[in-house]
Design a protein around this motif. Structure first.
Motif, PDB file in Angstrom:
ATOM      1  N   ARG A  14       0.450   7.706  49.116  1.00  0.00           N
ATOM      2  CA  ARG A  14       0.383   7.147  47.764  1.00  0.00           C
ATOM      3  C   ARG A  14       0.012   8.224  46.730  1.00  0.00           C
ATOM      4  N   PRO A  15       0.961   8.645  45.904  1.00  0.00           N
ATOM      5  CA  PRO A  15       0.615   9.457  44.741  1.00  0.00           C
ATOM      6  C   PRO A  15       0.008   8.559  43.668  1.00  0.00           C
ATOM      7  N   HIS A  16      -1.116   8.954  43.089  1.00  0.00           N
ATOM      8  CA  HIS A  16      -1.806   8.100  42.128  1.00  0.00           C
ATOM      9  C   HIS A  16      -1.034   8.021  40.809  1.00  0.00           C
ATOM     10  N   GLY A  66       5.027   5.842  40.788  1.00  0.00           N
ATOM     11  CA  GLY A  66       6.344   5.318  41.136  1.00  0.00           C
ATOM     12  C   GLY A  66       7.439   6.335  40.861  1.00  0.00           C
ATOM     13  N   TYR A  67       7.276   7.101  39.789  1.00  0.00           N
ATOM     14  CA  TYR A  67       8.232   8.174  39.508  1.00  0.00           C
ATOM     15  C   TYR A  67       8.200   9.226  40.612  1.00  0.00           C
ATOM     16  N   THR A  68       6.993   9.609  41.034  1.00  0.00           N
ATOM     17  CA  THR A  68       6.881  10.572  42.138  1.00  0.00           C
ATOM     18  C   THR A  68       7.549  10.037  43.399  1.00  0.00           C
ATOM     19  N   ALA A 115      10.942   4.584  50.072  1.00  0.00           N
ATOM     20  CA  ALA A 115      10.122   4.732  48.875  1.00  0.00           C
ATOM     21  C   ALA A 115       9.975   3.383  48.198  1.00  0.00           C
ATOM     22  N   VAL A 116       8.742   3.087  47.777  1.00  0.00           N
ATOM     23  CA  VAL A 116       8.459   1.883  47.001  1.00  0.00           C
ATOM     24  C   VAL A 116       7.979   2.325  45.628  1.00  0.00           C
ATOM     25  N   ALA A 117       8.629   1.828  44.582  1.00  0.00           N
ATOM     26  CA  ALA A 117       8.286   2.205  43.214  1.00  0.00           C
ATOM     27  C   ALA A 117       7.981   0.954  42.408  1.00  0.00           C
ATOM     28  N   ARG A 118       6.719   0.816  42.012  1.00  0.00           N
ATOM     29  CA  ARG A 118       6.288  -0.340  41.224  1.00  0.00           C
ATOM     30  C   ARG A 118       6.019   0.105  39.783  1.00  0.00           C
TER      31      ARG A 118
END
Length: 437
Positions: free
Chosen positions: A223-225, A308-310, A324-327
């Motif tokens: 998880r990237p913050h 989410g961009y990362t 990848a999950v992007a919220r």
């Protein structure tokens, strides 16, 4: 402009240019202030193009205190009539990146001591500063909100730890470690709580939460913050516990650009967003695979907003991530400069790399998109267009549009989002014929 602070006949404030962020470049100013509300003889106390100075407060002794990163670390200084002194120099961050103007990382006690937060990496502590030096207060909190206040001879703190939800407490300053809980957090965790291990991979720190039972190797969610000029909070996180209690490990990554590591590290993301943050997440994932902590083929990446961009940029590469999950994701940083809150619009301009937008034809890994229909910070149109392109290429796991939800997902919408994320992860495990979690 921000943080006006009045003393007898004097006014201090913070200002910064319209095309920068205050954690990159900001200034503390002082002027004489008359009863007719006129300013005279303004003086720049601190700050400049390569210095971030903020949080001015008038001390009880008449000195003006403020925080500055002129040495590469946000430290406390005081100024009076052109004379500047470092109050407690240290290789640590004594400030929080000023996302809001009301922060107070330090406050004054009646006996002349100063209470202050100190951050090294993701861990924060509470200290007392006096003429005799700096002394740590023995509290159990590793995450402290920048809203310190004095109540009598005690310090009001919003604190948390990996096993304890945020709570409001009064901390005694006699060194005995006395803490009176004023209000307990609503999400106190019962039963088994996954507590992270701090791991260093190159120059990057990760908080690695083991799954329930500590089974190894395990499927891992990297998880990237969000922020991205922030850090991974070292505190109880319900989302983390949701996944660890279901057999997943979670690795929160303080990629280059994070706060808590000094100015050079924080500035390392400038012009490199979507590049060095992705490389750091990949390095952590590969380290977990190489050390037997992660199950190969079941390493996933998930982020919200800037995170989410990362995650989307990571899906554009052949790295270790199966999904990848992007919220609430930002899809195009350049476009984001027109939709982000006015305060934050320079942020993307400073950070974004060339060719920063995520395009469907770049993506190489399956993607789950989760987005609020009423998101005004990162409008859903970009995400919907990306979803259409991914669907045509067979890489869209799902597009979950949350009705009535804005940029920040919470409550029942968050529960729905987490269930969708969990289903997507279990689908990866099933397709790879790996043990289910």
């Amino acid at each position: 402009m921000a943080s006006p602070r009045v003393s007898v006949g004097r006014l201090a404030w913070v200002r910064w240019a319209a095309d920068v962020m205050p954690w990159d470049s900001s200034e503390v100013w002082v002027a004489r202030y008359s009863a007719g509300r006129r300013l005279a003889d303004p003086v720049r106390v601190a700050g400049g193009a390569d210095e971030s100075a903020f949080q001015p407060q008038w001390g009880p002794d008449g000195w003006l205190f403020y925080l500055s990163d002129r040495t590469g670390w946000w430290n406390l200084y005081r100024w009076r009539d052109g004379r500047t002194e470092a109050v407690a120099p240290m290789d640590a961050e004594c400030a929080t990146a000023p996302w809001e103007s009301g922060y107070a990382n330090y406050t004054f006690l009646p006996d002349g001591r100063i209470a202050m937060t100190v951050q090294r990496g993701p861990a924060q502590e509470l200290v007392l500063v006096s003429a005799d030096g700096v002394v740590s207060l023995p509290v159990a909190y590793t995450s402290i909100k920048p809203f310190l206040a004095v109540v009598g001879d005690r310090i009001a703190v919003i604190g948390a730890s990996p096993a304890r939800a945020q709570e409001i407490v009064l901390v005694s300053t006699d060194g005995a470690g006395g803490v009176e809980v004023i209000r307990q957090g609503p999400d106190q965790q019962s039963g088994d709580v996954s507590v992270p291990e701090l791991m260093t991979v190159g120059q990057v720190t990760a908080l690695v939460y083991p799954p329930s039972g500590d089974a190894r190797p395990a499927p891992v969610i990297v998880r990237p913050h969000a922020g991205p000029t922030y850090h991974s909070d070292l505190r109880l996180d319900g989302e983390v516990q949701f996944f660890t209690s279901r057999g997943f490990a979670v690795a929160d990554v303080d990629y280059r650009g994070s706060t808590g590591y000094g100015r050079p590290f924080r500035k390392a993301l400038d012009g490199q967003w979507g590049l060095v943050d992705v490389a750091d997440c990949q390095a952590v994932a590969q380290y977990l695979i190489d050390t037997g902590l992660a199950l190969p083929g079941a390493v996933l990446i998930s982020g919200a907003s800037a995170g989410g961009y990362t995650a989307l940029r990571a899906a554009c590469e052949d790295g270790p991530f199966a999904l990848a999950v992007a919220r609430s994701a930002i899809v195009d940083p350049r476009q984001w400069t027109t939709t982000a809150p006015r305060f934050q619009r320079p942020h993307a301009e400073i950070l974004a790399a060339p060719d920063a937008a995520v395009r469907a034809d770049q993506v190489r890994r399956p993607v789950l998109l989760i987005h609020g229909v009423r998101d005004e910070v990162a409008p859903i149109d970009d995400v919907t267009a990306l979803a259409d392109g991914l669907r045509e290429r067979g890489l869209l796991v799902g597009m979950l549009a949350l009705d009535g939800v804005g940029h920040y997902v919470s409550g029942s919408a968050l529960a729905t989002a987490l269930d969708a994320e969990l289903d997507a992860y279990r689908g990866v495990l099933k397709d790879a014929e790996l043990p289910p979690s």
